[in-house]
Enzyme design. Structure first.
Site, mmCIF file in Angstrom:
data_model
loop_
_atom_site.group_PDB
_atom_site.id
_atom_site.type_symbol
_atom_site.label_atom_id
_atom_site.label_comp_id
_atom_site.label_asym_id
_atom_site.label_seq_id
_atom_site.Cartn_x
_atom_site.Cartn_y
_atom_site.Cartn_z
ATOM 1 N N CYS A 289 0.817 -1.230 0.000
ATOM 2 C CA CYS A 289 0.000 0.000 0.000
ATOM 3 C C CYS A 289 0.845 1.273 0.000
ATOM 4 C CB CYS A 289 -0.930 -0.002 1.200
ATOM 5 S SG CYS A 289 -1.797 -1.557 1.385
ATOM 6 N N HIS B 191 -3.848 6.619 2.628
ATOM 7 C CA HIS B 191 -4.152 5.283 2.107
ATOM 8 C C HIS B 191 -5.514 4.862 2.653
ATOM 9 C CE1 HIS B 191 -4.159 1.145 1.202
ATOM 10 N NE2 HIS B 191 -3.785 0.719 2.382
ATOM 11 N N ASN C 228 -9.879 -1.185 -0.058
ATOM 12 C CA ASN C 228 -8.423 -1.029 -0.040
ATOM 13 C C ASN C 228 -7.860 -1.525 -1.369
ATOM 14 O OD1 ASN C 228 -5.672 -1.301 0.342
ATOM 15 N ND2 ASN C 228 -5.835 -2.245 2.371
HETATM 16 N N1 ACO Z 1 -17.722 -10.054 9.337
HETATM 17 C C1 ACO Z 1 -18.103 -10.327 10.595
HETATM 18 N N2 ACO Z 1 -17.246 -10.597 11.577
HETATM 19 C C2 ACO Z 1 -15.928 -10.579 11.289
HETATM 20 C C3 ACO Z 1 -15.458 -10.305 10.002
HETATM 21 C C4 ACO Z 1 -16.404 -10.030 8.993
HETATM 22 N N3 ACO Z 1 -16.063 -9.752 7.730
HETATM 23 N N4 ACO Z 1 -14.109 -10.343 10.006
HETATM 24 C C5 ACO Z 1 -13.740 -10.646 11.261
HETATM 25 N N5 ACO Z 1 -14.844 -10.794 12.038
HETATM 26 C C6 ACO Z 1 -14.904 -11.119 13.446
HETATM 27 C C7 ACO Z 1 -13.680 -11.858 13.938
HETATM 28 O O1 ACO Z 1 -13.775 -13.244 13.679
HETATM 29 C C8 ACO Z 1 -13.705 -11.544 15.415
HETATM 30 O O2 ACO Z 1 -14.643 -12.376 16.039
HETATM 31 P P1 ACO Z 1 -14.337 -12.997 17.501
HETATM 32 O O3 ACO Z 1 -14.198 -11.804 18.400
HETATM 33 O O4 ACO Z 1 -15.532 -13.830 17.760
HETATM 34 O O5 ACO Z 1 -13.057 -13.762 17.341
HETATM 35 C C9 ACO Z 1 -14.258 -10.120 15.457
HETATM 36 O O6 ACO Z 1 -14.919 -9.916 14.188
HETATM 37 C C10 ACO Z 1 -13.190 -9.076 15.637
HETATM 38 O O7 ACO Z 1 -12.119 -9.340 14.741
HETATM 39 P P2 ACO Z 1 -10.903 -8.376 14.582
HETATM 40 O O8 ACO Z 1 -9.973 -8.910 13.550
HETATM 41 O O9 ACO Z 1 -10.335 -8.058 15.937
HETATM 42 O O10 ACO Z 1 -11.670 -7.097 14.021
HETATM 43 P P3 ACO Z 1 -11.114 -5.650 13.786
HETATM 44 O O11 ACO Z 1 -11.975 -4.681 14.476
HETATM 45 O O12 ACO Z 1 -9.623 -5.580 14.009
HETATM 46 O O13 ACO Z 1 -11.366 -5.442 12.225
HETATM 47 C C11 ACO Z 1 -10.115 -5.480 10.160
HETATM 48 C C12 ACO Z 1 -10.756 -6.313 11.277
HETATM 49 C C13 ACO Z 1 -11.201 -4.709 9.463
HETATM 50 C C14 ACO Z 1 -9.411 -6.415 9.197
HETATM 51 C C15 ACO Z 1 -9.104 -4.493 10.804
HETATM 52 O O14 ACO Z 1 -8.287 -5.173 11.708
HETATM 53 C C16 ACO Z 1 -8.215 -3.791 9.803
HETATM 54 O O15 ACO Z 1 -8.668 -2.995 8.999
HETATM 55 N N6 ACO Z 1 -6.880 -4.039 9.850
HETATM 56 C C17 ACO Z 1 -5.912 -3.355 9.013
HETATM 57 C C18 ACO Z 1 -5.949 -3.790 7.585
HETATM 58 C C19 ACO Z 1 -4.882 -3.067 6.821
HETATM 59 O O16 ACO Z 1 -4.764 -1.862 6.917
HETATM 60 N N7 ACO Z 1 -4.053 -3.753 6.059
HETATM 61 C C20 ACO Z 1 -2.883 -3.104 5.527
HETATM 62 C C21 ACO Z 1 -2.844 -2.891 4.143
HETATM 63 S S1 ACO Z 1 -3.243 -4.270 3.107
HETATM 64 C C22 ACO Z 1 -1.915 -4.511 2.031
HETATM 65 O O17 ACO Z 1 -0.823 -4.122 2.272
HETATM 66 C C23 ACO Z 1 -2.207 -5.263 0.756
#
Ligand code: ACO
Length: 341
Positions: free
Chosen positions: A124, A268, A298
């Site tokens: 990214c 980003h 993204n």
């Molecule tokens: N729908 C419903 N529930 C979900 C989903 C979904 N799509 N995805 C995860 N959950 C659940 C998980 O299983 C978890 O459940 P549990 O508590 O029962 O175990 C709960 O939601 C919380 O999961 P987290 O992973 O802690 O959720 P978070 O609030 O962190 O959100 C997300 C997840 C959106 C992926 C976030 O962490 C994020 O945006 N991270 C950064 C991503 C990023 O910026 N990547 C970098 C660039 S990508 C690249 O370089 C190509």
């Protein structure tokens, strides 16, 4: 480039973004579509990420195809002929081929006969890495006209059975025509940083030379999306907030500015909550932050140039504005650039 301090050096030349272009494929994947594919909901995706839909390239449409369309717009906007381009830098982690590079294929397709080429794999943060390199070539006096592209076909490396990642990613391309100027404007400061120790927070386990496809196929096949992006989302989230904020403060300081001098932040587009946390830390009000994540999700390397192009075309960027770009991605990598438009 970063020296971590105020930078009073005024180069003879600066790199100015003369024109921009972007392209996104027409096919839309909505949150409702994803509800039918994995155990998720529009409500969860919207509140946790800010994403409503993303664009997905058809099987026939490659990253190079999308890039060519974005570069055509940028060149036409800049008034440049293909032979005017001296260097083509392409940020991507989803190249059409492992060899040759996307930049070589784009060069051939567009007749950029006088251009050197390079691909940058900084996920990214790839576009800002490219812009910083372009700026260094121009400031040194070596080159005058450079095209910097960010493009991804992330749908080709997304595991549509993994609800933790498949809701995030989309496809697209953005391009900029970067030109030498003797005026004191353009890229005023840039900052690049990585931490390879955290590489496996966001990676693709299979498909490189350490774990080739052929070997995986011989050993029972690829059954759990090991050739797709795997991510520890919450860990990546924490690093993104901290590092993007630090990178932003670094370039603001280098340019002898304060956050009040920033007219628009073009971050980003990874997650609305990351953007809000970073800009809150910087003290930048919401009306000075450009957001289009709801439409595209993204798009990794394409995210910043795509947002930049939309911001410019919608009148959010005016001549003389100070535009702050910040990005964070797999590697881990992070980067910022401060541009006086
Ligand atoms: N729908 C419903 N529930 C979900 C989903 C979904 N799509 N995805 C995860 N959950 C659940 C998980 O299983 C978890 O459940 P549990 O508590 O029962 O175990 C709960 O939601 C919380 O999961 P987290 O992973 O802690 O959720 P978070 O609030 O962190 O959100 C997300 C997840 C959106 C992926 C976030 O962490 C994020 O945006 N991270 C950064 C991503 C990023 O910026 N990547 C970098 C660039 S990508 C690249 O370089 C190509």
């Amino acid at each position: 480039m970063d020296n971590g301090k105020q930078n009073n050096f005024r180069p003879r030349y600066r790199a100015r973004i003369k024109a921009t272009g972007s392209f996104t494929p027409p096919d839309v994947l909505t949150n409702a579509d994803l509800e039918r594919m994995v155990d998720t909901s529009d409500e969860w995706i919207t509140t946790r990420t800010g994403i409503k839909e993303r664009r997905i390239a058809s099987k026939e449409m490659s990253g190079v195809d999308m890039s060519v369309k974005a570069v055509e717009i940028a060149l036409s906007d800049a008034g440049w002929a293909p032979e005017d381009v001296q260097l083509l830098i392409v940020g991507t982690v989803t190249p059409d081929y492992r060899l040759p590079s996307n930049s070589c294929v784009i060069q051939e397709r567009m007749g950029l006969v006088n251009a050197g080429t390079m691909d940058i794999a900084a996920a990214c943060a790839g576009f800002i890495h490219g812009l910083a390199i372009a700026s260094a070539f121009i400031e040194s006096g070596q080159l005058e006209r450079i095209v910097v592209v960010g493009v991804e076909k992330l749908s080709s490396i997304t595991n549509y059975k993994d609800r933790g990642t498949c809701i995030l990613f989309g496809d697209g391309a953005g391009a900029t025509a970067v030109e030498r100027t003797e005026e004191d404007r353009g890229v005023l400061a840039s900052f690049l940083k990585s931490d390879g120790r955290l590489g496996k927070l966001l990676w693709i386990p299979v498909g490189g030379t350490v774990a080739p496809y052929q070997e995986a196929m011989r050993n029972g096949g690829i059954n759990n999306g090991e050739d797709c992006l795997a991510m520890n989302g919450s860990e990546v989230f924490k690093h993104a907030v901290r590092q993007m904020g630090d990178a932003a403060l670094n370039v603001i300081k280098q340019a002898n500015m304060t956050t009040e001098d920033i007219n628009l932040v073009v971050p980003h587009q990874a997650n609305i909550r990351i953007i809000e946390a970073v800009t809150k830390r910087l003290g930048v009000p919401d009306d000075r932050v450009f957001i289009n994540i709801e439409k595209y999700g993204n798009t990794s390397s394409a995210s910043v140039p795509l947002a930049l192009d939309e911001a410019r075309r919608s009148g959010r960027i005016k001549d003389g504005d100070n535009v702050l770009m910040i990005a964070f991605g797999g590697g881990l990598t992070w980067a910022a650039a401060l541009v006086n438009w």
